[in-house]
Design an enzyme around this catalytic site. Structure first.
Site, PDB file in Angstrom:
ATOM      1  N   LYS A  53       0.927  -1.114  -0.135  1.00 48.93           N
ATOM      2  CA  LYS A  53       0.046  -0.025   0.035  1.00 48.93           C
ATOM      3  C   LYS A  53       0.788   1.369  -0.191  1.00 48.93           C
ATOM      4  O   LYS A  53       0.564   2.069  -0.701  1.00 48.93           O
ATOM      5  CB  LYS A  53      -1.090  -0.005   1.095  1.00 48.93           C
ATOM      6  N   GLN A  97      -4.780  -1.005   9.293  1.00 55.29           N
ATOM      7  CA  GLN A  97      -4.792  -2.192   8.918  1.00 55.29           C
ATOM      8  C   GLN A  97      -5.342  -3.289   9.754  1.00 55.29           C
ATOM      9  O   GLN A  97      -5.049  -3.332  11.043  1.00 55.29           O
ATOM     10  CB  GLN A  97      -3.236  -2.708   8.536  1.00 55.29           C
ATOM     11  N   ASP A 120     -11.206   2.916   3.520  1.00 51.95           N
ATOM     12  CA  ASP A 120     -11.681   1.257   3.764  1.00 51.95           C
ATOM     13  C   ASP A 120     -13.265   1.279   3.763  1.00 51.95           C
ATOM     14  O   ASP A 120     -13.808   0.107   3.289  1.00 51.95           O
ATOM     15  CB  ASP A 120     -11.278   0.777   4.870  1.00 51.95           C
TER      16      ASP A 120
END
Ligand code: NDP
Length: 290
Positions: A53, A97, A120
Protein backbone atom coordinates in the site's frame (compact mmCIF):
# COMPACT_ATOMS: atom_id res chain seq x y z
CA UNK A 1 -13.58 -19.99 -24.59
CA UNK A 2 -13.30 -18.81 -20.99
CA UNK A 3 -12.36 -15.17 -20.37
CA UNK A 4 -9.70 -14.89 -17.66
CA UNK A 5 -10.35 -11.64 -15.79
CA UNK A 6 -6.88 -10.14 -15.37
CA UNK A 7 -6.92 -8.06 -12.19
CA UNK A 8 -3.24 -7.29 -12.42
CA UNK A 9 -3.65 -5.55 -15.78
CA UNK A 10 -6.87 -3.75 -14.80
CA UNK A 11 -5.32 -2.55 -11.52
CA UNK A 12 -2.26 -1.26 -13.42
CA UNK A 13 -4.59 0.70 -15.76
CA UNK A 14 -6.48 2.14 -12.80
CA UNK A 15 -3.25 3.15 -11.04
CA UNK A 16 -1.94 4.78 -14.21
CA UNK A 17 -5.16 6.78 -14.49
CA UNK A 18 -4.94 7.81 -10.81
CA UNK A 19 -1.29 8.81 -11.30
CA UNK A 20 -2.25 11.04 -14.25
CA UNK A 21 -5.04 12.69 -12.23
CA UNK A 22 -2.74 13.29 -9.24
CA UNK A 23 -0.03 14.76 -11.51
CA UNK A 24 -2.65 17.09 -13.01
CA UNK A 25 -3.74 18.27 -9.55
CA UNK A 26 -0.19 18.92 -8.44
CA UNK A 27 0.63 20.72 -11.71
CA UNK A 28 -2.41 22.95 -11.08
CA UNK A 29 -0.92 23.94 -7.70
CA UNK A 30 -2.99 21.66 -5.45
CA UNK A 31 -1.36 19.60 -2.70
CA UNK A 32 -0.83 15.88 -3.34
CA UNK A 33 -3.45 13.67 -1.64
CA UNK A 34 -2.17 12.09 1.60
CA UNK A 35 -2.93 8.55 2.77
CA UNK A 36 -2.09 7.54 6.34
CA UNK A 37 -1.62 3.81 6.97
CA UNK A 38 -1.48 2.50 10.53
CA UNK A 39 -0.05 -0.95 11.24
CA UNK A 40 -0.26 -2.40 14.75
CA UNK A 41 1.92 -5.41 15.54
CA UNK A 42 3.95 -7.67 13.28
CA UNK A 43 1.46 -9.95 11.53
CA UNK A 44 3.49 -11.09 8.47
CA UNK A 45 0.58 -10.88 5.97
CA UNK A 46 -0.37 -7.40 7.24
CA UNK A 47 3.24 -6.26 6.88
CA UNK A 48 3.23 -7.37 3.24
CA UNK A 49 -0.11 -5.61 2.55
CA UNK A 50 1.00 -2.40 4.25
CA UNK A 51 4.33 -2.46 2.38
CA UNK A 52 2.46 -2.73 -0.96
CA UNK A 53 0.00 0.00 0.00
CA UNK A 54 2.78 2.41 0.98
CA UNK A 55 4.78 1.69 -2.19
CA UNK A 56 1.82 2.03 -4.55
CA UNK A 57 0.65 5.24 -2.83
CA UNK A 58 4.03 6.81 -3.58
CA UNK A 59 4.05 5.42 -7.14
CA UNK A 60 0.86 7.31 -8.04
CA UNK A 61 2.33 10.54 -6.64
CA UNK A 62 0.39 10.64 -3.36
CA UNK A 63 1.91 11.32 0.04
CA UNK A 64 2.20 8.22 2.17
CA UNK A 65 2.19 8.62 5.94
CA UNK A 66 3.09 5.43 7.77
CA UNK A 67 2.62 4.70 11.48
CA UNK A 68 3.83 1.43 12.96
CA UNK A 69 2.82 0.64 16.54
CA UNK A 70 3.87 -2.24 18.79
CA UNK A 71 1.45 -5.17 19.20
CA UNK A 72 1.00 -4.36 22.88
CA UNK A 73 0.14 -0.69 22.30
CA UNK A 74 -2.68 0.61 24.51
CA UNK A 75 -5.98 1.06 22.66
CA UNK A 76 -6.11 4.66 23.97
CA UNK A 77 -2.80 5.40 22.24
CA UNK A 78 -4.15 4.12 18.92
CA UNK A 79 -7.37 6.12 19.33
CA UNK A 80 -5.31 9.26 20.07
CA UNK A 81 -3.32 8.68 16.87
CA UNK A 82 -6.55 8.31 14.86
CA UNK A 83 -7.82 11.58 16.38
CA UNK A 84 -4.61 13.37 15.38
CA UNK A 85 -4.90 12.01 11.83
CA UNK A 86 -8.58 13.10 11.71
CA UNK A 87 -7.51 16.65 12.64
CA UNK A 88 -4.50 16.75 10.29
CA UNK A 89 -5.57 18.73 7.23
CA UNK A 90 -2.80 17.18 5.10
CA UNK A 91 -4.26 13.68 5.61
CA UNK A 92 -7.09 12.77 3.19
CA UNK A 93 -7.41 9.06 3.90
CA UNK A 94 -6.85 6.92 7.00
CA UNK A 95 -6.46 3.18 6.91
CA UNK A 96 -5.94 1.07 10.02
CA UNK A 97 -4.75 -2.34 8.86
CA UNK A 98 -6.93 -5.20 10.13
CA UNK A 99 -6.90 -7.54 11.95
CA UNK A 100 -5.85 -5.66 15.09
CA UNK A 101 -4.15 -7.57 17.92
CA UNK A 102 -6.36 -9.14 20.58
CA UNK A 103 -7.11 -6.61 23.28
CA UNK A 104 -7.90 -3.81 20.83
CA UNK A 105 -11.54 -3.31 19.93
CA UNK A 106 -11.58 -2.98 16.10
CA UNK A 107 -15.12 -1.60 16.10
CA UNK A 108 -14.14 1.23 18.44
CA UNK A 109 -11.12 2.06 16.26
CA UNK A 110 -13.13 2.00 13.01
CA UNK A 111 -15.80 4.21 14.57
CA UNK A 112 -13.11 6.70 15.65
CA UNK A 113 -12.05 7.39 12.04
CA UNK A 114 -13.57 10.48 10.43
CA UNK A 115 -16.08 9.00 7.89
CA UNK A 116 -14.85 11.55 5.32
CA UNK A 117 -11.35 9.99 5.57
CA UNK A 118 -12.49 6.36 5.93
CA UNK A 119 -10.96 5.05 2.70
CA UNK A 120 -11.65 1.43 3.69
CA UNK A 121 -15.37 2.23 3.81
CA UNK A 122 -15.88 0.32 7.08
CA UNK A 123 -17.25 3.17 9.24
CA UNK A 124 -20.97 2.69 10.03
CA UNK A 125 -21.72 6.05 8.37
CA UNK A 126 -20.26 4.82 5.07
CA UNK A 127 -21.91 1.40 5.48
CA UNK A 128 -25.26 3.12 6.00
CA UNK A 129 -24.76 5.52 3.12
CA UNK A 130 -23.85 2.64 0.79
CA UNK A 131 -26.97 0.69 1.74
CA UNK A 132 -29.13 3.81 1.30
CA UNK A 133 -27.69 4.39 -2.17
CA UNK A 134 -26.03 7.67 -1.10
CA UNK A 135 -22.50 8.73 -2.10
CA UNK A 136 -20.13 6.84 0.21
CA UNK A 137 -16.58 5.60 0.50
CA UNK A 138 -17.07 1.98 -0.59
CA UNK A 139 -15.00 -1.02 0.64
CA UNK A 140 -12.14 -1.62 -1.77
CA UNK A 141 -12.31 -5.37 -2.40
CA UNK A 142 -15.99 -5.51 -3.42
CA UNK A 143 -15.48 -2.42 -5.61
CA UNK A 144 -12.66 -4.24 -7.36
CA UNK A 145 -14.87 -7.32 -7.79
CA UNK A 146 -17.60 -5.31 -9.51
CA UNK A 147 -15.07 -3.71 -11.86
CA UNK A 148 -13.78 -7.16 -12.80
CA UNK A 149 -17.29 -8.59 -13.29
CA UNK A 150 -18.02 -5.66 -15.61
CA UNK A 151 -15.08 -6.68 -17.79
CA UNK A 152 -17.09 -9.82 -18.51
CA UNK A 153 -20.49 -8.09 -18.87
CA UNK A 154 -20.74 -4.31 -19.00
CA UNK A 155 -24.36 -4.59 -17.85
CA UNK A 156 -24.93 -6.88 -14.87
CA UNK A 157 -28.66 -6.02 -14.59
CA UNK A 158 -30.94 -8.99 -14.06
CA UNK A 159 -28.17 -11.49 -13.34
CA UNK A 160 -28.66 -13.76 -10.35
CA UNK A 161 -25.62 -13.12 -8.18
CA UNK A 162 -24.83 -15.60 -5.43
CA UNK A 163 -22.28 -14.38 -2.89
CA UNK A 164 -20.79 -16.98 -0.56
CA UNK A 165 -19.64 -15.14 2.58
CA UNK A 166 -21.32 -12.44 4.66
CA UNK A 167 -18.41 -10.53 6.22
CA UNK A 168 -18.60 -6.77 6.71
CA UNK A 169 -15.44 -6.42 4.62
CA UNK A 170 -16.48 -8.37 1.53
CA UNK A 171 -19.78 -10.27 1.45
CA UNK A 172 -22.23 -7.65 2.74
CA UNK A 173 -20.90 -4.62 0.83
CA UNK A 174 -20.62 -6.84 -2.26
CA UNK A 175 -24.35 -7.53 -1.98
CA UNK A 176 -25.12 -3.79 -1.78
CA UNK A 177 -22.99 -3.00 -4.82
CA UNK A 178 -24.56 -5.78 -6.88
CA UNK A 179 -28.05 -4.60 -5.88
CA UNK A 180 -27.05 -1.18 -7.22
CA UNK A 181 -26.07 -2.96 -10.45
CA UNK A 182 -29.64 -4.39 -10.50
CA UNK A 183 -28.63 -8.00 -9.87
CA UNK A 184 -30.90 -10.37 -7.98
CA UNK A 185 -28.73 -11.12 -4.95
CA UNK A 186 -28.49 -14.20 -2.75
CA UNK A 187 -26.03 -14.24 0.17
CA UNK A 188 -24.96 -17.69 1.39
CA UNK A 189 -22.92 -18.51 4.49
CA UNK A 190 -21.91 -21.38 6.74
CA UNK A 191 -25.51 -22.03 7.85
CA UNK A 192 -27.01 -22.01 4.34
CA UNK A 193 -28.71 -25.23 3.24
CA UNK A 194 -27.75 -26.90 -0.04
CA UNK A 195 -24.83 -24.61 -0.87
CA UNK A 196 -24.06 -26.43 -4.16
CA UNK A 197 -27.68 -26.01 -5.29
CA UNK A 198 -27.67 -22.30 -4.42
CA UNK A 199 -24.36 -21.73 -6.17
CA UNK A 200 -25.51 -23.56 -9.31
CA UNK A 201 -28.28 -20.95 -9.67
CA UNK A 202 -25.68 -18.22 -10.03
CA UNK A 203 -25.07 -16.33 -13.24
CA UNK A 204 -22.49 -14.44 -11.19
CA UNK A 205 -20.82 -16.38 -8.36
CA UNK A 206 -18.70 -14.53 -5.81
CA UNK A 207 -16.64 -16.64 -3.41
CA UNK A 208 -15.49 -14.84 -0.23
CA UNK A 209 -15.09 -17.72 2.18
CA UNK A 210 -11.45 -18.28 3.09
CA UNK A 211 -11.52 -22.07 2.41
CA UNK A 212 -9.02 -23.32 -0.18
CA UNK A 213 -10.68 -24.49 -3.43
CA UNK A 214 -13.97 -25.23 -1.66
CA UNK A 215 -16.22 -24.47 -4.63
CA UNK A 216 -15.86 -27.03 -7.43
CA UNK A 217 -17.78 -28.90 -10.11
CA UNK A 218 -20.91 -29.18 -8.01
CA UNK A 219 -21.12 -25.40 -7.46
CA UNK A 220 -20.51 -23.79 -10.82
CA UNK A 221 -22.99 -23.92 -13.67
CA UNK A 222 -22.02 -23.79 -17.33
CA UNK A 223 -21.54 -20.20 -18.48
CA UNK A 224 -21.24 -18.60 -15.02
CA UNK A 225 -19.07 -15.58 -14.25
CA UNK A 226 -16.93 -16.44 -11.22
CA UNK A 227 -15.21 -13.90 -8.97
CA UNK A 228 -12.88 -15.55 -6.47
CA UNK A 229 -11.99 -13.30 -3.53
CA UNK A 230 -10.31 -16.02 -1.47
CA UNK A 231 -6.60 -15.85 -0.71
CA UNK A 232 -5.41 -19.06 0.91
CA UNK A 233 -1.82 -20.20 1.36
CA UNK A 234 -1.28 -23.95 0.86
CA UNK A 235 1.98 -25.71 1.75
CA UNK A 236 3.72 -27.45 -1.17
CA UNK A 237 5.80 -30.64 -1.19
CA UNK A 238 9.09 -28.68 -1.41
CA UNK A 239 8.35 -26.94 1.90
CA UNK A 240 7.23 -23.69 0.29
CA UNK A 241 3.67 -22.52 -0.29
CA UNK A 242 1.33 -21.43 -3.06
CA UNK A 243 -1.71 -19.20 -3.14
CA UNK A 244 -5.10 -20.61 -4.08
CA UNK A 245 -8.58 -19.14 -4.08
CA UNK A 246 -11.86 -20.42 -2.68
CA UNK A 247 -12.70 -21.85 -6.10
CA UNK A 248 -11.08 -24.93 -7.61
CA UNK A 249 -9.90 -23.03 -10.69
CA UNK A 250 -8.42 -26.00 -12.54
CA UNK A 251 -11.69 -27.95 -12.33
CA UNK A 252 -14.19 -25.20 -13.13
CA UNK A 253 -12.47 -22.62 -15.36
CA UNK A 254 -13.36 -24.30 -18.66
CA UNK A 255 -17.11 -24.24 -17.96
CA UNK A 256 -17.16 -20.53 -17.00
CA UNK A 257 -17.91 -17.58 -19.22
CA UNK A 258 -15.32 -15.66 -17.20
CA UNK A 259 -13.29 -16.25 -14.04
CA UNK A 260 -10.71 -14.43 -11.91
CA UNK A 261 -7.43 -16.26 -11.25
CA UNK A 262 -5.73 -16.41 -7.83
CA UNK A 263 -3.27 -14.78 -7.62
CA UNK A 264 -3.69 -11.95 -10.14
CA UNK A 265 -7.46 -11.48 -9.98
CA UNK A 266 -9.24 -9.65 -7.17
CA UNK A 267 -6.10 -9.15 -5.03
CA UNK A 268 -4.40 -6.41 -7.09
CA UNK A 269 -7.69 -4.53 -7.49
CA UNK A 270 -8.02 -3.94 -3.75
CA UNK A 271 -5.07 -1.54 -3.44
CA UNK A 272 -5.93 0.21 -6.73
CA UNK A 273 -9.43 0.88 -5.35
CA UNK A 274 -7.91 2.11 -2.07
CA UNK A 275 -5.93 4.73 -4.02
CA UNK A 276 -9.06 5.65 -5.96
CA UNK A 277 -11.00 6.03 -2.68
CA UNK A 278 -8.22 8.28 -1.36
CA UNK A 279 -8.57 10.51 -4.41
CA UNK A 280 -12.36 10.57 -3.93
CA UNK A 281 -11.97 11.49 -0.23
CA UNK A 282 -9.47 14.21 -1.17
CA UNK A 283 -11.69 15.69 -3.79
CA UNK A 284 -14.86 15.65 -1.62
CA UNK A 285 -13.14 17.03 1.50
CA UNK A 286 -11.28 19.80 -0.29
CA UNK A 287 -13.93 20.58 -2.90
CA UNK A 288 -11.39 20.01 -5.68
CA UNK A 289 -12.72 18.12 -8.73
CA UNK A 290 -10.19 15.29 -9.27
P1 NDP B 1 -14.53 -14.03 6.96
O1 NDP B 1 -13.88 -15.18 7.65
O2 NDP B 1 -14.80 -12.79 7.70
O3 NDP B 1 -15.92 -14.54 6.33
C1 NDP B 1 -16.00 -15.78 5.69
C2 NDP B 1 -17.44 -16.04 5.30
O4 NDP B 1 -17.48 -17.33 4.69
C3 NDP B 1 -18.38 -16.06 6.49
O5 NDP B 1 -19.56 -15.34 6.19
C4 NDP B 1 -18.67 -17.55 6.69
O6 NDP B 1 -19.98 -17.84 7.14
C5 NDP B 1 -18.54 -18.08 5.27
N1 NDP B 1 -18.19 -19.50 5.30
C6 NDP B 1 -17.19 -20.08 5.98
N2 NDP B 1 -17.23 -21.42 5.79
C7 NDP B 1 -18.27 -21.67 4.98
C8 NDP B 1 -18.84 -22.84 4.44
N3 NDP B 1 -18.31 -24.04 4.69
N4 NDP B 1 -19.92 -22.74 3.66
C9 NDP B 1 -20.46 -21.52 3.39
N5 NDP B 1 -19.97 -20.37 3.88
C10 NDP B 1 -18.88 -20.43 4.67
O7 NDP B 1 -13.62 -13.75 5.68
P2 NDP B 1 -13.46 -12.44 4.74
O8 NDP B 1 -14.76 -12.06 4.15
O9 NDP B 1 -12.67 -11.41 5.46
O10 NDP B 1 -12.49 -13.04 3.62
C11 NDP B 1 -12.90 -14.12 2.81
C12 NDP B 1 -11.73 -14.53 1.93
O11 NDP B 1 -11.36 -13.43 1.09
C13 NDP B 1 -10.44 -14.90 2.69
O12 NDP B 1 -9.76 -15.90 1.96
C14 NDP B 1 -9.63 -13.62 2.65
O13 NDP B 1 -8.23 -13.86 2.72
C15 NDP B 1 -10.00 -13.09 1.28
N6 NDP B 1 -9.87 -11.66 1.16
C16 NDP B 1 -9.22 -11.19 0.05
C17 NDP B 1 -9.08 -9.86 -0.17
C18 NDP B 1 -8.42 -9.40 -1.42
O14 NDP B 1 -7.89 -8.31 -1.47
N7 NDP B 1 -8.44 -10.20 -2.48
C19 NDP B 1 -9.54 -8.87 0.80
C20 NDP B 1 -10.31 -9.43 1.89
C21 NDP B 1 -10.44 -10.78 2.06
P3 NDP B 1 -20.51 -17.41 8.62
O15 NDP B 1 -20.75 -15.94 8.55
O16 NDP B 1 -21.76 -18.19 8.79
O17 NDP B 1 -19.41 -17.77 9.56
Amino acid sequence: MVQVLDGKALAAQLRADIGTRVAGLVAAGHPAPGLAVVLVGEDPASQVYVGSKVRQTAEVGMRSIEHRLAADVAERHLLDLVERLNADQTVDGILVQLPLPAGIDSTRVIEAIDPAKDVDGFHPVNVGRLSSGLPALVPCTPRGCVMLAKRARTDLAGLHAVIVGRSNIVGKPMAQLLLQEHCTVTIAHSRSRDLPGLCRQADLLVAAIGRPEMLGDAHVREGAIVIDVGINRLPTADGRSRLVGDVDYARVAERCEAITPVPGGVGPMTIACLLDNTLTAYSRRRGIPA
